[in-house]
Design a protein around this motif. Structure first.
Motif, PDB file in Angstrom:
ATOM      1  N   THR A  14       0.851  -1.188   0.000  1.00 35.97           N
ATOM      2  CA  THR A  14       0.000   0.000   0.000  1.00 35.97           C
ATOM      3  C   THR A  14       0.886   1.237   0.000  1.00 35.97           C
ATOM      4  O   THR A  14       1.760   1.384   0.852  1.00 35.97           O
ATOM      5  CB  THR A  14      -0.925   0.024   1.219  1.00 35.97           C
ATOM      6  OG1 THR A  14      -1.707  -1.160   1.235  1.00 35.97           O
ATOM      7  CG2 THR A  14      -1.839   1.240   1.177  1.00 35.97           C
ATOM      8  N   TYR A  15       0.662   2.115  -0.960  1.00 38.37           N
ATOM      9  CA  TYR A  15       1.400   3.370  -1.068  1.00 38.37           C
ATOM     10  C   TYR A  15       0.431   4.514  -0.787  1.00 38.37           C
ATOM     11  O   TYR A  15      -0.622   4.605  -1.423  1.00 38.37           O
ATOM     12  CB  TYR A  15       2.000   3.539  -2.456  1.00 38.37           C
ATOM     13  CG  TYR A  15       2.917   2.410  -2.870  1.00 38.37           C
ATOM     14  CD1 TYR A  15       4.234   2.344  -2.424  1.00 38.37           C
ATOM     15  CD2 TYR A  15       2.461   1.411  -3.719  1.00 38.37           C
ATOM     16  CE1 TYR A  15       5.073   1.303  -2.817  1.00 38.37           C
ATOM     17  CE2 TYR A  15       3.283   0.374  -4.118  1.00 38.37           C
ATOM     18  CZ  TYR A  15       4.593   0.317  -3.657  1.00 38.37           C
ATOM     19  OH  TYR A  15       5.403  -0.702  -4.049  1.00 38.37           O
ATOM     20  N   ARG A  16       0.803   5.386   0.123  1.00 34.69           N
ATOM     21  CA  ARG A  16      -0.070   6.501   0.506  1.00 34.69           C
ATOM     22  C   ARG A  16       0.621   7.835   0.258  1.00 34.69           C
ATOM     23  O   ARG A  16       0.474   8.776   1.050  1.00 34.69           O
ATOM     24  CB  ARG A  16      -0.461   6.375   1.990  1.00 34.69           C
ATOM     25  CG  ARG A  16      -1.131   5.054   2.337  1.00 34.69           C
ATOM     26  CD  ARG A  16      -1.541   5.000   3.788  1.00 34.69           C
ATOM     27  NE  ARG A  16      -2.096   3.721   4.175  1.00 34.69           N
ATOM     28  CZ  ARG A  16      -3.375   3.365   4.023  1.00 34.69           C
ATOM     29  NH1 ARG A  16      -4.202   4.244   3.509  1.00 34.69           N
ATOM     30  NH2 ARG A  16      -3.798   2.175   4.375  1.00 34.69           N
ATOM     31  N   GLU A  17       1.352   7.957  -0.793  1.00 34.32           N
ATOM     32  CA  GLU A  17       2.117   9.176  -1.040  1.00 34.32           C
ATOM     33  C   GLU A  17       1.298  10.241  -1.755  1.00 34.32           C
ATOM     34  O   GLU A  17       1.624  11.412  -1.691  1.00 34.32           O
ATOM     35  CB  GLU A  17       3.364   8.835  -1.858  1.00 34.32           C
ATOM     36  CG  GLU A  17       4.303   7.878  -1.132  1.00 34.32           C
ATOM     37  CD  GLU A  17       5.596   7.656  -1.890  1.00 34.32           C
ATOM     38  OE1 GLU A  17       5.880   8.479  -2.795  1.00 34.32           O
ATOM     39  OE2 GLU A  17       6.313   6.684  -1.599  1.00 34.32           O
ATOM     40  N   HIS A  18       0.278   9.851  -2.488  1.00 32.26           N
ATOM     41  CA  HIS A  18      -0.581  10.831  -3.134  1.00 32.26           C
ATOM     42  C   HIS A  18      -1.522  11.424  -2.095  1.00 32.26           C
ATOM     43  O   HIS A  18      -2.019  10.720  -1.205  1.00 32.26           O
ATOM     44  CB  HIS A  18      -1.406  10.199  -4.263  1.00 32.26           C
ATOM     45  CG  HIS A  18      -0.589   9.792  -5.451  1.00 32.26           C
ATOM     46  ND1 HIS A  18       0.045  10.705  -6.263  1.00 32.26           N
ATOM     47  CD2 HIS A  18      -0.303   8.571  -5.951  1.00 32.26           C
ATOM     48  CE1 HIS A  18       0.686  10.057  -7.210  1.00 32.26           C
ATOM     49  NE2 HIS A  18       0.488   8.759  -7.052  1.00 32.26           N
ATOM     50  N   GLY A  19      -1.803  12.688  -2.277  1.00 26.49           N
ATOM     51  CA  GLY A  19      -2.698  13.349  -1.341  1.00 26.49           C
ATOM     52  C   GLY A  19      -4.086  13.585  -1.888  1.00 26.49           C
ATOM     53  O   GLY A  19      -4.908  14.229  -1.227  1.00 26.49           O
ATOM     54  N   ALA A  20      -4.348  13.113  -3.072  1.00 25.08           N
ATOM     55  CA  ALA A  20      -5.661  13.362  -3.684  1.00 25.08           C
ATOM     56  C   ALA A  20      -6.004  12.189  -4.583  1.00 25.08           C
ATOM     57  O   ALA A  20      -5.254  11.206  -4.717  1.00 25.08           O
ATOM     58  CB  ALA A  20      -5.632  14.676  -4.484  1.00 25.08           C
ATOM     59  N   TRP A  21      -7.137  12.310  -5.213  1.00 24.04           N
ATOM     60  CA  TRP A  21      -7.718  11.284  -6.107  1.00 24.04           C
ATOM     61  C   TRP A  21      -6.693  10.819  -7.132  1.00 24.04           C
ATOM     62  O   TRP A  21      -6.073  11.603  -7.817  1.00 24.04           O
ATOM     63  CB  TRP A  21      -8.923  11.913  -6.785  1.00 24.04           C
ATOM     64  CG  TRP A  21      -9.725  11.042  -7.699  1.00 24.04           C
ATOM     65  CD1 TRP A  21      -9.385  10.600  -8.914  1.00 24.04           C
ATOM     66  CD2 TRP A  21     -11.050  10.565  -7.457  1.00 24.04           C
ATOM     67  NE1 TRP A  21     -10.392   9.855  -9.455  1.00 24.04           N
ATOM     68  CE2 TRP A  21     -11.441   9.816  -8.584  1.00 24.04           C
ATOM     69  CE3 TRP A  21     -11.956  10.697  -6.402  1.00 24.04           C
ATOM     70  CZ2 TRP A  21     -12.686   9.207  -8.691  1.00 24.04           C
ATOM     71  CZ3 TRP A  21     -13.195  10.096  -6.502  1.00 24.04           C
ATOM     72  CH2 TRP A  21     -13.547   9.353  -7.628  1.00 24.04           C
TER      73      TRP A  21
END
Length: 1755
Positions: A1087-1094
């Motif tokens: 799981t990568y959570r580096e984007h802050g938007a859609w």
């Protein structure tokens, strides 16, 4: 052919092409026959193999006219002669005994073929005896066949009058017997055998008499008063058969080795006569030791196949049957060889008679006549079989060796197997088929029927296969199976768990055919499978429970609803359809227990909270029957809204408490599945489910009219339970009450449940038997207005009964609805399956047949794919530097939401909300546009090409979770839906969280996202759900649900089949990676959570070390390695992205935004191209980016071959090809292709009788035609409609006004410069009923008004109803659409004048009335004028605005106000021209609220010309003769048009022109010396000021070649002068030296003198002799330093020397002759003083040898 070679994809391909094996190995999705074909059966062919009119020969009359011992008078017999009759020599015994013996033997010979017939002999009879015999046999035979055998060897030949001969009583006379009488006595059906000479005469006479009888019958039938009608009608001879021994002019063979009755012997003893005839042939010598006597000793019996004689008879029967099968027409073969056993035997033997008797010049005759068979190839097989048998005969008889059986049948079965294996599809039936049937002894059908009694497991696959084939061809065999209980065999096969699925499918098909439209089969099969007969009754109960709960269901308030309401189908208030999560896992169940178990395992739980309902959609009625309406009304069908509500009711736990323990019963589960199927996206499935639901609901409501609805408590216990394997029924409450009602036959009422209830029991008392048909009691309303609940069907009712009988009081409407529902519940699956199983199994599939069209088309597609991939790879390797060339632009019909390139065709699919448009991006043409079929308020969110490498299909996904597959798109044909299913359920829309501007433009949810794996056939689906669902398209089922583990939607999917990884981008900005090989709880591996938007796009590269590329709406691009927890690279693009795509091959990605631009980046973040919105004429114009897509490949490939799979007229023309290499092109020769013939079109309409305005849909089809076809629809009056299309089918809706129309269609096609027209189609007559709805139109106050007045229109029709719609139209503008109920008022303007039309609309009918309104202008349009019209800068101009007329009765001129505007700014009416005054002027006039504008006038001040500049090219000073002089005259400023004058060196005008530009040029060539001078130009425009330019001096110099020529001439002249001086000098010096050398020498010369001349005393010089003493030249020079001591003179001046040339003259002794050629040269030497020198007798002179010859003497 070897199977591996057959299926090899490389076989048959062009060697020069590189084959990409990947395409051949890829699986194809949705390409089975159930997807490519319409589910319907083929036209059933009438099966004639069952003989419906079998006959039997029951009586045989043997008439022998032998008169033994007395030969007939008209026959001269040979000696010896044939004597044997029935293998008896009549001369070997007394005549009477011989006659009796022959008759007895003939009867025995016939009894071998028909032992049960009644035989009667008539030996040497009279006419009366024959009559008595025939009439008695006909009387006993009744309608069966009678045989009449006639042997006329002892009587005269038949006569031409149709008579045969018998005897008188005393045998003293031959008595004629008419064939006409014989026909009367024998009647019909009969068979006649004539064994006599000239027997063909009898056959001809028989036919003539039969024709006469038919004519008499016709006359008697037409005219009852005719005398023939008063007599007994003669029998018809149509069914009579005749066999004659020879033609009308032939005699019987008289060979003594043959029997006299050779024809009878062939018919009755074929084996014996065939063996004798074989031994008489020359070929018999090849079998030594076999004689005619030995043949009589062949062991065995004819009916024992194990013996030699029996085997020969068996083989003979098979061969003759085979010959007849292959030669005769099928109907004739059935009549002669299958209808009657005796007739079949006689005709088989007749074939042998033809072969034998033709060898003796005798031709047997038959009626009906048979084609010649005596030369058939199968006779050779018979000869071989006889040869093999006879070759063993000596050893068998003499030595007793065992008989070796013939290999005949084994060889023929092998040939039949070869035919099955290697034959082609379009072939004749096998010749060996009758032999195969003979080999099976009992025939194929009884054989396979008897095999069903076998219990051998190894026979099960074969028997299932054979019976599936039989029933597929002829379903009437179901009766044979049921009669012998054969269906039990297939039930056992179906229950066998070890049987392959293919054979169990065949068993299911066999059972389906048994029950299909066959009541006996239905009862047996259903009873044996333990299915409960109360299914339908229990379904009715469940249906009423659901409908009742739907009425009482409490709808949640919209305010309290947490879900998002998504309307379904047509109404925005209808809640969105839900679907069963896993109903697709339902499998076929054969017993009630397995069916119940399967349905109870269904997962019917739905995620999320309850969906919101609209209260306006809920009915206030509490009765279940109100759902369907009253039985007295017209509506009995469930509505879509009702079904949707019931389906939602079935999803809530409140129904569990309502229905109780039976809620999970099989009936409830099936009902719930049907409710979900009614909302299936595939129309055929949903329509069929709706029909089933309506049928059950209709029956439930109609049978509930006699009973009160139970309260909710009783509903809990009245629902039916699931059936058990023992057939347990529901024991209803109120059994005693039901018993009372059932005991009274007069009541006729079915059992009714009482108020009390009881639980489910396993034992149920047997219900009483109904003695008569039940009658429904009259309907009685119950208290509270509630309708009664469903009554139970009687338990003795059959499974497939149509329900309780209804009385006549139901009316025709109820019967009509019941009929409609009954007829509608039909599918073509059984018939389609029959067509599938009827196909040949040995046929090579077209895709594997190397010569098939399908195979060649696949090869072409795969070669095209390989070329595309290679070119794409080369382009990718070179690198991409820019991507901003616009090659296609067009306006889509709707706002694009998804765009998808076809990987190999120049086709692009563009989807908007609910439709799909296909474009050819190479040609810029629209190929197709069709409706996707998704409900309103849903949209298409994803598309994929399935099988893009081969036969492409298009998959569309919508945000309601539905998936649809389309075929036949983008090819000018009607797109067809292959299949559709609910891919996801419980869609929960999620917003993107963008800025307001972006979120308004984009859809507010992810919808449904998909990714397709062609390599595995798996489809990944997700979206506004919390799972990733994987579908297997091969098995057509869900295989896996992967939990996303997130609370947000999935926005993007990408999978890698090699690593089994799935990458998903989510709405919360996370990117998650799943391994689908692992379990649901462990499958999320990263799981990568580096984007802050859609996340807009997440792409998983399909490589071994492929990375994950993801992009969010904020524009950040991140690269992830699935093995590492963090990104390995980050790029930043623009924010606010609305669309993005990543190229699958090259390292490129493109993004677009609302700001009307597209940016293309490489993997390093470098901008490759920017595509923006640019103003200007050449700028690219793009709108806001809604979707983006890369083409999977880049290619510029072209085809190197062109194939025409199915040639048509449109293909006619001239063809050539060209090869282009580098910059060289070479064309081939031109070939003409001409295709002839056009298909006759077929016209179809949907209805024949219609009212006026009804639209009839006419379809004209030209099957198979291609090209640009122009279809014409016409009637008697002319052409109705035409349409040019590329399709072979045109559908058009037509409306007619005439009462009767005869319509037809045809089409035409251009072939070169000519037009080919097809024939007219079939003519269809239409009848139209007129509607009288013409409207009346009125206007107040008047139709003549002035601008600004108000008028009122009113429209009405004489006969109107609520559906009549009236509109008011002016021109193309609709003023009012509700004129039927209100008037229309308006304030008129000048342009409102014209025709106003009232149009009444009813259905599709429009009728109109018109009125003309004249509106006078209040004032005319103002006119703006400029003075002067053209003004130059600095000049003054005036502007005037005026009107020409006005309505004086309304206004005065002073009431009109004016204003002048320049570029919308008020100005005054005059000014000075200049830049400030330039602009667009307009005048506005106002009065009484009416505003009018003048036409716009553009003012732009003109500019006078400034001083021009003259430019000379080339530069002056470098101008030579012959060159080109270019003069360019230009001005800095000046308004066009501008006139230019060019002046030459002489000051004259050499050229003038007027142009619209600021410069002009003139070319002067060739230049000459006289062109030198001063050049200048002048310019002028409309300002009339002529201004001169600067002057340019031009000097024209000589040409270079002239200069060179002069120089060469001068040099040559100097050279010549020098040469002349030198030569002159040398000449003078030479003369001096010669003069010195030519002086006379002394008398005594030196010894070294070179030449001496001696003169004799002879006076004639001719006799002088010249002596040359040495060879030194007399011209040799002396050294210059030696002085000549002997010179003749010593004066200071040189000696005078001259030479004179004269003609011959008398010799002067003082002159010395010299020879030069033919002339004589004299040299005279003198001194300067002129004194002569004394000469002695001997003089020495020097001679000069002028011609290199010695001097000759002179005469």
């Amino acid at each position: 052919m070897d199977a591996e070679l057959l299926h090899s994809p490389v076989v048959g391909l062009v060697e020069e092409e590189e084959v990409d094996m990947t395409d051949w190995n890829l699986p194809l999705a949705f390409m089975k026959k159930r997807h490519t074909e319409k589910i319907e059966g083929s036209k059933a062919l009438a099966q004639s193999w069952r003989m419906k009119d079998r006959m039997k020969t029951v009586s045989v009359a043997l008439v022998l006219c032998l008169n033994v011992g007395v030969d007939p008078p008209d026959v001269v017999k040979t000696s010896p002669c044939a004597r044997l009759e029935c293998w008896i020599d009549p001369l070997s015994m007394s005549p009477q005994k011989a006659l009796e013996t022959i008759g007895a033997n003939l009867q025995k010979q016939y009894e071998n073929w028909q032992p049960r017939a009644r035989y009667k002999q008539s030996l040497d009879p009279t006419v009366d005896e024959v009559k008595k015999l025939c009439t008695s046999l006909r009387r006993n035979a009744k309608e069966e066949r009678v045989l009449f055998h006639y042997n006329g060897h002892g009587v005269p030949r038949p006569t031409v009058n149709g008579e045969i001969w018998v005897f008188n009583k005393n045998y003293t006379q031959y008595i004629p017997l008419s064939i006409y009488d014989l026909q009367t006595w024998m009647g019909s059906p009969s068979i006649f055998v004539y064994d006599c000479s000239n027997a063909g005469i009898i056959v001809k006479s028989f036919k003539q008499f039969a024709l006469q009888r038919e004519q008499e019958l016709e006359v008697a039938a037409i005219n009852p008063n005719h005398p023939l009608a008063q007599m007994p009608l003669p029998p018809s001879m149509k069914n009579c058969i005749q066999l004659a021994a020879c033609e009308a002019n032939e005699l019987l063979p008289m060979n003594p080795d043959l029997p006299a009755d050779l024809f009878t012997s062939c018919l009755t003893t074929p084996i014996k006569i065939a063996l004798r005839w074989f031994c008489m042939q020359k070929s018999a010598k090849l079998v030594p030791g076999v004689t005619l006597d030995l043949i009589e000793k062949i062991p065995g019996r004819l009916n024992d196949r194990r013996t030699p004689l029996g085997e020969l008879n068996w083989i003979f029967t098979a061969i003759t049957d085979t010959i007849a099968w292959n030669v005769l027409p099928r109907d004739l073969f059935q009549k002669l060889f299958r209808q009657d056993l005796l007739v079949a035997s006689l005709f088989r033997n007749f074939l042998l008679a033809e072969r034998i008797m033709r060898s003796y010049n005798c031709t047997p005759v038959s009626s009906p006549r048979l084609p010649p068979t005596y030369m058939h190839a199968m006779w050779q097989a018979w000869d071989l079989a006889v040869d093999i048998c006879l070759s063993q005969l000596p050893t068998i008889i003499e030595e007793g060796t065992a008989f070796r059986h013939s290999p005949f049948f084994a060889e023929q079965l092998t040939a039949f197997q070869v035919w099955l294996t290697m034959g082609v599809e379009n072939r004749n039936p096998p010749e060996q088929l009758p032999i195969v049937l003979q080999a099976l002894s009992v025939g194929i059908f009884p054989y396979v029927l008897k095999l069903l009694q076998s219990s051998a497991r190894e026979l099960r696959p074969l028997l299932v296969f054979i019976w599936a084939k039989i029933l597929a061809v002829d379903s009437s065999c179901q009766a044979d199976l049921v009669k012998d209980n054969g269906h039990k065999y297939f039930l056992s096969v179906l229950a066998d768990p070890y049987m392959p699925a293919e054979h169990r499918t065949m068993a299911v098909f066999i059972l389906a055919v048994i029950v299909n439209n066959y009541n006996t089969g239905q009862e047996l099969v259903v009873a044996l499978s333990h299915l409960v007969v109360q299914y339908e009754s229990n379904f009715c109960t469940v249906a009423l429970q659901f409908m009742e709960e739907e009425k009482n269901y409490a709808v949640p308030s919209p305010a309290n609803s947490t879900g998002n309401v998504t309307p379904g189908r047509d109404s925005p208030a209808i809640p969105r359809l839900r679907s069963v999560n896993s109903y697709t896992n339902l499998r076929a169940a054969t017993t009630a227990r397995t069916l119940n178990k399967s349905l109870q395992n269904l997962n019917l739980n739905e995620e999320g909270g309850p969906a919101a309902f609209s209260p306006g959609n809920l009915s206030t009625s509490s009765s279940a029957s109100s759902t369907l309406g009253s039985p007295d009304n017209d509506e009995y069908l469930l509505s879509f809204e009702t079904i949707d509500k019931m389906r939602r009711v079935s999803s809530y736990s409140s129904l569990n408490s309502l229905i109780g323990v039976s809620f999970n019963s099989v009936y409830t589960q099936i009902w719930r599945v049907l409710l979900h199927l009614a909302a299936d996206p595939f129309p055929d499935v949903s329509d069929l489910a709706m029909k089933v639901l309506n049928s059950i609901a209709y029956k439930a409501t109609m049978n509930a009219r006699t009973q009160r609805i139970l309260d909710s408590g009783s509903l809990t216990q009245s629902a039916p339970a699931s059936p058990t394997s023992k057939g347990t029924l529901i024991h209803q409450a109120g059994a005693s009450h039901r018993s009372k009602r059932s005991s009274s036959p007069s009541s006729g009422s079915p059992p009714m449940p009482g108020a009390s209830s009881s639980s489910l029991t396993n034992e149920v008392p047997k219900p009483p038997v109904r003695e008569g048909p039940p009658t429904r009691p009259p309907y009685t309303p119950t208290l509270g207005g509630q309708a009664p609940h469903s009554q139970q069907f009687p338990r003795t009712r059959k499974m497939f009964d149509k329900g309780p009988d209804q009385t006549a009081e139901d009316g025709d409407e109820t019967a009509a609805h019941r009929s409609f529902i009954s007829v509608s519940l039909q599918t073509g699956l059984c018939e389609w399956s029959a067509k599938y199983f009827a196909q040949p199994v040995m046929k090579i599939p077209e895709e594997h047949d190397l010569e098939s069209q399908v195979r060649k088309e696949r090869e072409w597609r795969f070669l095209r794919n390989a070329r595309v991939r290679r070119q794409s790879q080369r382009i990718t390797q070179r690198g991409v530097t820019r991507l901003d060339d616009q090659i296609f632009i067009n306006r889509n019909p709707g706002v694009p939401s998804v765009v998808k390139f076809h990987p190999f065709n120049p086709c692009i699919a563009v989807a908007d909300k609910d439709s799909i448009c296909f474009w050819d991006w190479e040609k810029g043409e629209r190929l197709d546009y069709f409706y996707n079929g998704n409900p309103r308020y849903t949209r298409i969110t994803a598309m994929e090409y399935l099988n893009g490498h081969d036969c492409s299909l298009l998959l569309t996904a919508t945000d309601d979770g539905a998936l649809r597959i389309w075929k036949n798109f983008a090819d000018q044909r009607n797109p067809e839906m292959v299949t559709a299913w609910q891919g996801l359920s419980d869609m929960l829309p999620t917003t993107r969280g963008l800025a307001r501007r972006v979120s308004i433009y984009l859809d507010r949810s992810a919808g449904m996202v998909v990714d397709w794996e062609q390599e595995t056939g798996l489809l990944m689906t997700s979206g506004d759900v919390r799972v990733i669902r994987i579908w297997d398209t091969e098995r057509e089922m869900k295989v896996q649900d992967i939990p996303t583990g997130a609370d947000s939607c999935v926005t993007s999917l990408s999978c890698d089949p090699q690593r089994s990884l799935v990458a998903a981008g989510l709405g919360d900005g996370s990117v998650r990676v799943y391994d689908r090989r692992m379990g649901p709880n462990e499958c999320r591996v990263m799981t990568y959570r580096e984007h802050g938007a859609w996340v807009v796009k997440a792409h998983l590269q399909k490589e071994t070390e492929g990375h994950i590329i993801s992009v969010s709406v904020n524009g950040d691009v991140r690269f992830f390695d699935p093995r590492t927890p963090e990104s390995i690279n980050i790029l930043q693009t623009v924010k606010g992205l609305t669309a993005l795509d990543i190229h699958p091959q090259a390292n490129l990605f493109a993004c677009g935004s609302m700001n009307q631009f597209i940016a293309v980046y490489n993997s390093n973040g470098d901008v490759i191209s920017n595509i923006k919105y640019y103003d200007g004429f050449m700028g690219q114009r793009i709108g806001a980016i809604s979707c983006l897509a890369f083409h999977p490949y880049w290619t510029n490939s072209t085809d190197s071959f062109y194939s025409i799979p199915d040639a048509r007229v449109a293909h006619s023309g001239k063809y050539k090809c060209a090869v282009v290499t580098e910059k060289r092109t070479k064309d081939s020769s031109v070939k003409d292709l001409t295709v002839k013939g056009l298909q006759t079109p077929v016209l179809r309409v949907d209805k024949l009788k219609l009212r006026e305005g009804d639209v009839v849909t006419a379809v004209c089809t030209a099957e198979g035609e291609i090209g640009s076809l122009t279809f014409f629809f016409s009637d008697e009056s002319g052409e109705l409609y035409r349409m040019t299309t590329e399709s072979q089918r045109v559908e058009h809706k037509l409306a007619f006004t005439e009462q009767t129309v005869n319509m037809f269609c045809y089409y035409s096609i251009y072939v070169g410069s000519t037009i080919k027209r097809s024939n007219n189609s079939n003519v269809i007559g239409l009848h139209i009923e007129e509607l009288k709805i013409k409207p009346n139109i009125k206007v107040n106050p008047s139709k003549y008004v002035i601008e600004g007045d108000r008028i009122t229109f009113s429209c009405s029709v004489d006969i109107s109803n609520s559906t009549t719609r009236i509109i008011l139209v002016h021109g193309r503008t609709t003023l009012s659409s509700n004129m039927a109920q209100e008037e229309y008022s308006m304030s008129v303007k000048a342009d409102d004048s014209g025709e106003y039309e009232c149009i009444s609309h009813l259905g599709e009918v429009d009728k109109s009335s018109t009125i003309n309104i004249t509106v006078k202008e209040l004032f005319s349009m103002p006119v703006l004028s400029i003075h002067p019209a053209e003004v130059f800068e600095g000049e003054r101009f005036n502007i005037t605005c005026q009107i020409h007329s006005f309505a004086s009765e309304r206004i005065q001129r002073g009431d009109i106000s004016y204003s002048i505007l320049r570029d919308k700014t008020p100005v005054i009416n005059s000014g000075i021209a200049g830049k400030a005054s330039n602009g667009e002027y307009i005048c506005i006039a106002k009065a009484k609220g009416i505003v009018k504008e003048s036409r716009k006038v553009l003012i732009k001040a003109k500019v006078p010309v400034e001083k021009p500049l003259l430019t000379v090219i080339p530069v002056p000073g470098n101008i030579e003769e012959g060159s080109v002089l270019t003069l360019i005259c230009s001005i800095p400023r000046g308004s066009p048009p501008i006139s230019f004058w060019f002046y030459g060196g002489s000051g004259t005008v050499i050229y003038n022109t007027t142009v619209q530009t600021n410069s002009s040029s003139y070319n002067l060539s060739p230049m000459k010396r006289q062109h030198s001078g001063n050049y200048f130009c002048k310019a002028n425009n409309q300002a009339n000021v002529l201004i001169m330019s600067n002057k340019a001096t031009v000097e024209v110099s000589l040409a270079m070649w002239k200069k060179a020529l002069i120089a060469v001439f001068c040099m040559l002249l100097v050279a010549l002068l020098v040469l002349f001086i030198v030569m002159r000098y040398k000449a003078k010096r030479g003369k001096r030296e010669m003069a010195a050398e030519l002086s006379v020498k002394p008398a005594s010369p030196k010894s070294d003198d070179s030449l001496t001349l001696s003169l004799t005393n002879d006076t004639h010089y001719s006799d002088h002799t010249v002596v040359v003493k040495n060879k030194e030249s007399v011209w040799s020079e002396r050294p210059p330093d030696v002085a000549d001591q002997d010179s003749l003179g010593s004066t200071n001046e040189g000696d005078i020397e001259y030479t004179e040339v004269v003609h011959p003259q008398p010799v002067d002794p003082t002159r010395i002759p010299l020879r030069k050629g033919t002339d004589t040269v004299y040299s005279e030497l003198q001194t300067s003083q002129g004194a002569s020198e004394h000469v002695n007798h001997q003089v020495l002179l020097e001679y000069a040898e002028l011609n290199h010859d010695l001097p000759e003497p002179v005469d």
